[in-house]
Design a protein around this motif. Structure first.
Motif, short mmCIF file in Angstrom:
data_model
loop_
_atom_site.label_atom_id
_atom_site.label_comp_id
_atom_site.label_asym_id
_atom_site.label_seq_id
_atom_site.Cartn_x
_atom_site.Cartn_y
_atom_site.Cartn_z
N THR A 104 144.99 -42.71 16.44
CA THR A 104 145.85 -41.56 16.25
C THR A 104 145.92 -40.80 17.56
OG1 THR A 104 146.18 -39.57 14.85
CG2 THR A 104 143.90 -40.24 15.29
N ILE A 105 146.19 -39.47 17.52
CA ILE A 105 146.30 -38.71 18.76
C ILE A 105 144.95 -38.14 19.19
CG2 ILE A 105 147.30 -36.63 19.78
CD1 ILE A 105 149.83 -37.15 18.21
N SER A 106 144.33 -37.36 18.33
CA SER A 106 143.08 -36.69 18.68
C SER A 106 141.91 -37.66 18.75
CB SER A 106 142.76 -35.59 17.66
OG SER A 106 141.46 -35.09 17.85
N SER A 107 141.16 -37.60 19.85
CA SER A 107 139.95 -38.43 19.96
C SER A 107 138.92 -38.02 18.92
CB SER A 107 139.36 -38.29 21.37
OG SER A 107 140.22 -38.85 22.34
N GLY A 108 138.95 -36.74 18.53
CA GLY A 108 138.02 -36.27 17.51
C GLY A 108 138.28 -36.87 16.14
N VAL A 109 139.48 -37.40 15.93
CA VAL A 109 139.81 -38.10 14.69
C VAL A 109 139.66 -39.61 14.87
CG1 VAL A 109 141.61 -38.50 12.95
CG2 VAL A 109 141.39 -36.25 14.03
N THR A 110 140.04 -40.09 16.04
CA THR A 110 139.96 -41.52 16.31
C THR A 110 138.54 -42.04 16.24
OG1 THR A 110 141.96 -41.55 17.67
CG2 THR A 110 140.36 -43.28 18.10
N GLY A 111 137.59 -41.30 16.80
CA GLY A 111 136.19 -41.74 16.80
C GLY A 111 135.66 -42.04 15.41
N PRO A 112 135.77 -41.10 14.47
CA PRO A 112 135.32 -41.38 13.10
C PRO A 112 136.06 -42.54 12.44
CG PRO A 112 135.52 -39.01 13.43
CD PRO A 112 136.10 -39.66 14.65
N ILE A 113 137.36 -42.70 12.74
CA ILE A 113 138.11 -43.82 12.17
C ILE A 113 137.55 -45.14 12.68
CG2 ILE A 113 140.34 -45.02 12.18
CD1 ILE A 113 141.71 -42.31 12.06
N VAL A 126 145.33 -49.51 17.55
CA VAL A 126 145.90 -49.29 18.88
C VAL A 126 146.36 -47.83 18.97
CG1 VAL A 126 147.52 -50.08 20.62
CG2 VAL A 126 146.71 -51.68 18.88
N SER A 127 145.76 -47.07 19.86
CA SER A 127 146.09 -45.65 19.99
C SER A 127 147.04 -45.40 21.15
CB SER A 127 144.82 -44.82 20.20
OG SER A 127 145.14 -43.46 20.45
N CYS A 128 147.96 -44.48 20.92
CA CYS A 128 148.88 -44.05 21.97
C CYS A 128 148.27 -42.98 22.85
CB CYS A 128 150.16 -43.48 21.35
SG CYS A 128 149.91 -41.91 20.45
N CYS A 129 147.25 -42.28 22.29
CA CYS A 129 146.96 -40.97 22.87
C CYS A 129 145.49 -40.57 22.95
CB CYS A 129 147.70 -39.90 22.05
SG CYS A 129 149.46 -40.25 21.79
N SER A 130 144.60 -41.31 22.33
CA SER A 130 143.18 -40.93 22.35
C SER A 130 142.53 -41.43 23.63
CB SER A 130 142.47 -41.50 21.13
OG SER A 130 142.94 -40.90 19.94
N THR A 131 142.05 -40.50 24.45
CA THR A 131 141.60 -40.86 25.79
C THR A 131 140.09 -40.89 25.98
OG1 THR A 131 141.76 -38.55 26.52
CG2 THR A 131 143.70 -39.95 26.85
N ALA A 132 139.31 -40.46 24.99
CA ALA A 132 137.86 -40.38 25.18
C ALA A 132 137.29 -41.74 25.58
CB ALA A 132 137.19 -39.87 23.92
N SER A 133 136.57 -41.76 26.67
CA SER A 133 136.09 -43.03 27.23
C SER A 133 135.04 -43.74 26.38
CB SER A 133 135.54 -42.80 28.65
OG SER A 133 134.51 -41.84 28.65
N PRO A 134 134.21 -43.04 25.58
CA PRO A 134 133.17 -43.77 24.83
C PRO A 134 133.69 -44.75 23.78
CG PRO A 134 132.62 -41.43 24.98
CD PRO A 134 134.03 -41.57 25.45
N PHE A 135 134.98 -44.67 23.43
CA PHE A 135 135.49 -45.54 22.37
C PHE A 135 135.43 -47.01 22.73
CE2 PHE A 135 138.39 -41.88 20.84
CZ PHE A 135 137.27 -41.25 20.30
N PHE A 179 137.44 -35.66 22.83
CA PHE A 179 138.42 -35.57 23.90
C PHE A 179 138.07 -34.46 24.89
CE2 PHE A 179 142.19 -32.96 25.09
CZ PHE A 179 142.56 -33.70 26.20
N GLY A 180 137.87 -33.25 24.38
CA GLY A 180 137.59 -32.11 25.25
C GLY A 180 136.31 -32.30 26.06
N SER A 181 135.27 -32.75 25.40
CA SER A 181 133.98 -32.95 26.07
C SER A 181 134.06 -34.05 27.12
CB SER A 181 132.89 -33.29 25.05
OG SER A 181 132.74 -32.24 24.12
#
Length: 418
Positions: A104-113, A126-135, A179-181
């Motif tokens: 999805t968009i928010s990394s805070g939602v993508t991580g739990p998914i 496949v995400s368009c927008c979640s950028t958090a590197s730990p994924f 994402f923010g962190s």
């Protein structure tokens, strides 16, 4: 004369196309899922992204679908909330039985998914927008891909531009999510090396009516500028309160705020010294074709965060599904990196190019997808690289200020990377 019913005729056609094997038959329609925050704090940036996904589905279907079947797109709302996002993804996987979905968009939602659905169910995401590197550190078991660079690219580009503009002492107000962190971590890593200083770091939780306490805390460090890392709905409130309490108009913004709703909400006259960062497109015919198709269909431009990367996310799934020997998560996962094979024949955006790709795939020939963002090649972690752009507000409009090339980004990583 024998007259075939519609269902029997379709079966005979499918059997003939598969060499007479019932096991090789694909059940139509083929389903692709989607999870996006259609409502909530990210609603202002989602409309175009959802439209881009739908355009990709139309192009896939007009270009031949998946294994001869039309594609059905099933889109669910995550409201920008982790629990809602997990439930949406579970519905797609457990009820609709999709083997792949975009979101999805928010990394805070993508991580739990990823943790609750993608990895345990072995379904491609496949995400368009979640950028958090730990994924891409192994938690997804290789089932997570994204069509935009990680937050490291945006953070390094932002820090570079802050240094170029002479911003020395900056307060950072950031959304308290993955994402923010993650973006803050990379800004913290590189900004001091470029001569800047983070005066104070203030996290916030989204969807609050006011952020006066967070802004007051940030201003207590007497910063010369602000770096806001978050989403436009909250960003309007944060920046307005920042300015009303005497904060500087020298403001750096992340890509999510590159939308007119943010500019109009804050007031364009207060943003003349503000700038932001986003991922850039590589120039070329595939990019031009997408921009033209989007603008012809929706009657406005394709500019904005996630629009181009969402189209590529859906197209990547469609191409991989045609390459995969069967429509299962593991098979699609293995096919994802085959959408851009070195030495393959280039295929671009739009239905005719998708049709060309299918013909090449059927002939056993490799392809090299050039999408709405440019060449799309997933690395071993499911990540991509790309250029960045600096945007600004001029006469109330969002304009591109300059492009930071892939070569310049690689030089930044090489020179200042930890």
């Amino acid at each position: 004369m024998l007259r075939l019913t519609g269902g029997l005729a379709a079966l005979m056609v499918a059997l003939a196309a598969s060499g007479g094997s019932a096991e090789a038959q694909t059940a139509c329609p083929v389903k692709i899922g989607g999870v996006l925050p259609l409502t909530g704090s990210m609603g202002p940036i989602t409309k175009k992204i959802a439209e881009s996904a739908q355009l990709a589905i139309e192009h896939i279907n007009a270009g031949g679908g998946v294994k001869g079947c039309p594609v059905q797109f099933i889109l669910r709302d995550d409201q920008g909330q982790p629990t809602v996002g997990v439930d949406a993804a579970k519905y797609l996987v457990e009820v609709e039985r999709v083997p792949a979905f975009t979101g999805t968009i928010s990394s805070g939602v993508t991580g739990p998914i990823i943790s609750a659905v993608t990895a345990p169910s072995k379904v491609v995401q496949v995400s368009c927008c979640s950028t958090a590197s730990p994924f891409t550190d192994g938690r997804s078991q290789g089932y997570f891909f994204r069509t935009l660079p990680t937050s490291r690219t945006q953070a390094y580009a932002t820090a570079s531009e802050m240094a170029r503009r002479g911003l020395k002492k900056t307060a950072v107000i950031y959304v308290n999510t993955d994402f923010g962190s993650d973006m803050l971590r990379f800004v913290r890593e590189v900004l001091p090396k470029l001569g800047g200083e983070i005066a104070i770091e203030v996290p916030y939780n989204d969807n609050q009516p006011s952020y006066r306490a967070e802004v007051t805390k940030a201003l207590s460090a007497k910063p010369e500028s602000l770096l806001f890392i978050g989403f436009p709905k909250d960003g309007v409130t944060v920046v307005r309160e920042w300015l009303s309490l005497g904060g500087s108009q020298k403001i750096a913004l992340n890509n999510s705020n590159r939308v007119k709703d943010f500019v109009d909400g804050v007031g364009a006259k207060f943003l003349n010294e503000a700038f932001g960062m986003d991922n850039a497109q590589v120039e070329g015919p595939s990019v031009d074709a997408f921009n033209k198709a989007f603008e012809e269909k929706y009657k406005y431009d394709s500019k904005g965060p996630g629009v181009h990367t969402q189209y590529d996310a859906v197209m990547a799934i469609g191409l991989a599904m045609n390459i995969a020997p069967e429509l299962t998560g593991p098979a699609i996962k293995d096919a994802m990196r085959k959408i851009h094979t070195p030495g393959g024949e280039t295929v671009g955006t739009g239905p005719e190019e998708f049709k060309k790709a299918i013909e090449l795939i059927k002939a056993g020939k490799p392809i090299k997808y050039h999408g709405a963002t440019g060449p799309l090649e997933f690395d071993a972690n499911g990540d991509v690289t790309g250029p960045a752009l600096v945007w600004k507000i001029e006469n109330g409009e969002i304009k591109t200020d300059r492009i930071i090339s892939i070569g310049e980004m690689q030089e930044l990583f090489k020179k200042y990377g930890g």
